[in-house]
Design an enzyme around this catalytic site. Structure first.
Site, PDB file in Angstrom:
ATOM      1  N   GLN A  64       0.839  -1.196   0.000  1.00 56.02           N
ATOM      2  CA  GLN A  64       0.000   0.000   0.000  1.00 56.02           C
ATOM      3  C   GLN A  64       0.876   1.250   0.000  1.00 56.02           C
ATOM      4  OE1 GLN A  64      -3.746  -0.460   2.581  1.00 56.02           O
ATOM      5  NE2 GLN A  64      -2.216  -1.703   3.600  1.00 56.02           N
ATOM      6  N   HIS A 111      -1.764   1.282  -4.092  1.00 55.19           N
ATOM      7  CA  HIS A 111      -2.214   2.667  -3.969  1.00 55.19           C
ATOM      8  C   HIS A 111      -1.419   3.619  -4.847  1.00 55.19           C
ATOM      9  CE1 HIS A 111      -4.170   1.672   0.160  1.00 55.19           C
ATOM     10  NE2 HIS A 111      -4.816   1.157  -0.863  1.00 55.19           N
ATOM     11  N   CYS A 152      -1.299  12.082 -15.703  1.00 56.73           N
ATOM     12  CA  CYS A 152      -2.445  12.831 -16.231  1.00 56.73           C
ATOM     13  C   CYS A 152      -3.717  12.066 -15.894  1.00 56.73           C
ATOM     14  CB  CYS A 152      -2.313  13.004 -17.744  1.00 56.73           C
ATOM     15  SG  CYS A 152      -3.757  13.817 -18.476  1.00 56.73           S
ATOM     16  N   CYS A 205      -1.422  18.620 -18.409  1.00 54.13           N
ATOM     17  CA  CYS A 205      -0.736  17.682 -19.286  1.00 54.13           C
ATOM     18  C   CYS A 205      -0.365  18.372 -20.598  1.00 54.13           C
ATOM     19  CB  CYS A 205      -1.639  16.479 -19.558  1.00 54.13           C
ATOM     20  SG  CYS A 205      -0.920  15.259 -20.684  1.00 54.13           S
ATOM     21  N   SER A 230       1.494  -3.424   9.027  1.00 53.82           N
ATOM     22  CA  SER A 230       0.182  -2.970   8.580  1.00 53.82           C
ATOM     23  C   SER A 230      -0.864  -3.321   9.626  1.00 53.82           C
ATOM     24  CB  SER A 230      -0.195  -3.638   7.257  1.00 53.82           C
ATOM     25  OG  SER A 230      -1.526  -3.312   6.896  1.00 53.82           O
ATOM     26  N   ASN A 269       3.914  -6.868  13.160  1.00 58.91           N
ATOM     27  CA  ASN A 269       3.426  -5.497  13.276  1.00 58.91           C
ATOM     28  C   ASN A 269       3.647  -4.984  14.693  1.00 58.91           C
ATOM     29  OD1 ASN A 269       2.075  -3.297  11.863  1.00 58.91           O
ATOM     30  ND2 ASN A 269       0.491  -3.543  13.406  1.00 58.91           N
TER      31      ASN A 269
END
Length: 187
Positions: free
Chosen positions: A31, A51, A59, A84, A125, A150
Protein backbone atom coordinates in the site's frame (compact mmCIF):
# COMPACT_ATOMS: atom_id res chain seq x y z
CA UNK A 1 8.07 16.27 -2.22
CA UNK A 2 11.77 16.59 -1.29
CA UNK A 3 11.40 14.45 1.85
CA UNK A 4 9.58 11.73 -0.09
CA UNK A 5 12.02 11.95 -3.00
CA UNK A 6 15.04 11.67 -0.71
CA UNK A 7 13.73 8.90 1.58
CA UNK A 8 15.94 5.80 1.73
CA UNK A 9 15.13 2.11 2.21
CA UNK A 10 15.63 0.61 5.66
CA UNK A 11 16.84 -2.81 6.84
CA UNK A 12 13.38 -4.33 6.32
CA UNK A 13 13.40 -3.30 2.64
CA UNK A 14 16.90 -4.74 2.24
CA UNK A 15 15.80 -8.02 3.87
CA UNK A 16 13.08 -8.33 1.22
CA UNK A 17 15.75 -7.84 -1.45
CA UNK A 18 17.76 -10.64 0.21
CA UNK A 19 14.75 -12.94 -0.15
CA UNK A 20 14.50 -12.01 -3.81
CA UNK A 21 18.20 -12.62 -4.42
CA UNK A 22 17.83 -16.06 -2.82
CA UNK A 23 14.98 -16.87 -5.23
CA UNK A 24 12.38 -16.87 -2.45
CA UNK A 25 10.18 -13.92 -3.47
CA UNK A 26 7.24 -14.04 -5.86
CA UNK A 27 6.02 -10.46 -5.35
CA UNK A 28 5.68 -7.58 -2.92
CA UNK A 29 2.13 -6.26 -2.66
CA UNK A 30 2.24 -2.88 -0.95
CA UNK A 31 0.00 0.00 0.00
CA UNK A 32 3.08 2.22 0.31
CA UNK A 33 3.51 4.88 -2.35
CA UNK A 34 7.14 5.75 -1.60
CA UNK A 35 9.00 3.53 -4.08
CA UNK A 36 11.42 2.38 -1.39
CA UNK A 37 11.18 -1.26 -2.48
CA UNK A 38 12.49 -0.26 -5.90
CA UNK A 39 15.17 1.98 -4.36
CA UNK A 40 16.28 -1.01 -2.30
CA UNK A 41 16.80 -3.01 -5.49
CA UNK A 42 13.56 -4.76 -6.43
CA UNK A 43 12.42 -4.56 -10.04
CA UNK A 44 9.22 -2.80 -11.04
CA UNK A 45 7.77 -6.18 -12.03
CA UNK A 46 8.10 -7.56 -8.47
CA UNK A 47 6.43 -4.63 -6.70
CA UNK A 48 2.65 -4.35 -6.91
CA UNK A 49 1.75 -0.85 -5.67
CA UNK A 50 -1.95 -1.02 -4.84
CA UNK A 51 -2.21 2.67 -3.97
CA UNK A 52 0.01 3.88 -6.78
CA UNK A 53 3.28 5.74 -6.46
CA UNK A 54 4.55 9.22 -5.78
CA UNK A 55 7.54 8.54 -8.05
CA UNK A 56 5.50 9.77 -11.02
CA UNK A 57 3.03 12.48 -11.91
CA UNK A 58 0.13 11.19 -14.00
CA UNK A 59 -2.44 12.83 -16.23
CA UNK A 60 -5.95 12.12 -14.97
CA UNK A 61 -7.24 12.11 -18.58
CA UNK A 62 -4.70 10.33 -20.81
CA UNK A 63 -2.71 8.54 -18.04
CA UNK A 64 0.65 9.69 -19.46
CA UNK A 65 3.33 9.87 -16.76
CA UNK A 66 5.94 12.53 -16.08
CA UNK A 67 8.97 13.03 -13.87
CA UNK A 68 7.84 14.90 -10.73
CA UNK A 69 10.76 17.29 -10.12
CA UNK A 70 10.23 19.66 -13.09
CA UNK A 71 6.51 19.86 -12.41
CA UNK A 72 7.03 20.67 -8.73
CA UNK A 73 9.54 23.34 -9.70
CA UNK A 74 7.10 24.83 -12.22
CA UNK A 75 4.30 24.87 -9.64
CA UNK A 76 6.59 26.54 -7.07
CA UNK A 77 7.48 29.21 -9.61
CA UNK A 78 3.97 29.90 -10.94
CA UNK A 79 1.56 28.48 -8.29
CA UNK A 80 -0.54 27.23 -11.21
CA UNK A 81 -1.75 23.62 -11.13
CA UNK A 82 0.10 21.62 -13.79
CA UNK A 83 -1.67 20.53 -16.97
CA UNK A 84 -0.74 17.68 -19.29
CA UNK A 85 1.29 18.91 -22.28
CA UNK A 86 -0.30 16.14 -24.40
CA UNK A 87 -4.02 16.58 -23.68
CA UNK A 88 -4.32 19.50 -21.21
CA UNK A 89 -5.72 17.16 -18.56
CA UNK A 90 -5.02 17.75 -14.88
CA UNK A 91 -1.84 16.26 -13.44
CA UNK A 92 -1.42 14.76 -9.97
CA UNK A 93 0.83 12.27 -8.28
CA UNK A 94 0.27 8.75 -9.62
CA UNK A 95 -1.27 7.73 -6.29
CA UNK A 96 -4.78 6.66 -5.49
CA UNK A 97 -6.62 9.46 -3.72
CA UNK A 98 -9.66 9.04 -1.46
CA UNK A 99 -12.70 8.41 -3.61
CA UNK A 100 -10.57 7.24 -6.54
CA UNK A 101 -10.91 3.59 -7.59
CA UNK A 102 -7.95 1.27 -7.32
CA UNK A 103 -6.54 0.17 -10.66
CA UNK A 104 -8.24 -3.08 -11.71
CA UNK A 105 -5.08 -4.39 -13.43
CA UNK A 106 -3.03 -3.83 -10.27
CA UNK A 107 -5.67 -5.54 -8.13
CA UNK A 108 -5.61 -8.47 -10.53
CA UNK A 109 -1.83 -8.72 -10.22
CA UNK A 110 -2.12 -8.78 -6.43
CA UNK A 111 -4.77 -11.49 -6.56
CA UNK A 112 -2.68 -13.60 -8.94
CA UNK A 113 0.29 -13.30 -6.57
CA UNK A 114 -1.92 -14.36 -3.65
CA UNK A 115 -3.16 -17.36 -5.63
CA UNK A 116 0.38 -18.41 -6.61
CA UNK A 117 2.47 -17.91 -3.47
CA UNK A 118 3.49 -20.66 -1.05
CA UNK A 119 3.57 -18.36 2.01
CA UNK A 120 2.49 -14.82 2.84
CA UNK A 121 3.82 -12.27 5.35
CA UNK A 122 2.12 -8.99 6.27
CA UNK A 123 4.66 -6.43 7.47
CA UNK A 124 3.88 -3.23 9.34
CA UNK A 125 0.18 -2.97 8.58
CA UNK A 126 -2.96 -2.75 10.68
CA UNK A 127 -4.62 -4.77 7.89
CA UNK A 128 -7.64 -2.51 8.09
CA UNK A 129 -7.71 -1.02 4.58
CA UNK A 130 -9.58 -3.11 2.03
CA UNK A 131 -9.22 -4.46 -0.57
CA UNK A 132 -5.48 -4.48 0.25
CA UNK A 133 -6.05 -6.32 3.54
CA UNK A 134 -7.82 -9.10 1.63
CA UNK A 135 -4.67 -10.04 -0.30
CA UNK A 136 -2.94 -12.02 2.47
CA UNK A 137 -6.26 -13.63 3.43
CA UNK A 138 -6.74 -14.78 -0.17
CA UNK A 139 -3.40 -16.59 0.04
CA UNK A 140 -3.99 -17.96 3.54
CA UNK A 141 -7.43 -19.32 2.66
CA UNK A 142 -5.70 -21.51 0.10
CA UNK A 143 -3.87 -23.11 3.04
CA UNK A 144 -0.48 -21.40 2.74
CA UNK A 145 1.26 -20.19 5.93
CA UNK A 146 0.37 -16.62 6.91
CA UNK A 147 2.54 -14.60 9.31
CA UNK A 148 2.02 -11.05 10.57
CA UNK A 149 4.73 -8.78 11.95
CA UNK A 150 3.43 -5.50 13.28
CA UNK A 151 3.96 -3.03 16.09
CA UNK A 152 0.42 -2.89 17.43
CA UNK A 153 -2.83 -4.75 16.83
CA UNK A 154 -4.12 -5.68 13.39
CA UNK A 155 -7.61 -6.55 12.20
CA UNK A 156 -6.35 -10.04 11.31
CA UNK A 157 -5.14 -10.83 14.85
CA UNK A 158 -6.90 -13.94 16.09
CA UNK A 159 -8.17 -15.03 12.67
CA UNK A 160 -7.78 -18.78 12.10
CA UNK A 161 -5.88 -18.13 8.85
CA UNK A 162 -2.99 -16.50 10.73
CA UNK A 163 -0.33 -19.09 11.53
CA UNK A 164 2.15 -16.78 13.31
CA UNK A 165 1.88 -13.30 14.81
CA UNK A 166 4.95 -11.32 15.95
CA UNK A 167 4.55 -8.09 17.90
CA UNK A 168 7.22 -5.43 17.50
CA UNK A 169 9.22 -3.27 15.13
CA UNK A 170 9.56 -4.94 11.72
CA UNK A 171 13.03 -3.43 11.36
CA UNK A 172 14.10 -5.50 14.37
CA UNK A 173 12.17 -8.72 13.66
CA UNK A 174 11.97 -9.12 9.88
CA UNK A 175 15.67 -8.93 8.89
CA UNK A 176 16.56 -11.55 11.51
CA UNK A 177 13.67 -13.79 10.42
CA UNK A 178 14.84 -13.58 6.79
CA UNK A 179 18.42 -14.30 7.83
CA UNK A 180 17.36 -17.38 9.83
CA UNK A 181 15.07 -18.59 7.05
CA UNK A 182 17.76 -18.28 4.39
CA UNK A 183 20.41 -19.97 6.57
CA UNK A 184 18.04 -22.91 7.16
CA UNK A 185 17.24 -23.25 3.48
CA UNK A 186 20.95 -23.56 2.60
CA UNK A 187 21.67 -26.16 5.28
Amino acid sequence: WPSMRDAQPNVAHRAIVNLHEAGKLLAVVTQNIDGLHQKAGLSEELVIELHGTNRWIECLTCKKRFEPQPLFEAFAATTRPPRCPSCSGWLKSATISFGQDLDAKTLGEAERAAMSCDAVVALGSTLSVYPAAAVPLTAARRGVPYAIINNGPTEHDGLPEVMTRYEGDISDIWPRAVELSLSRSTN
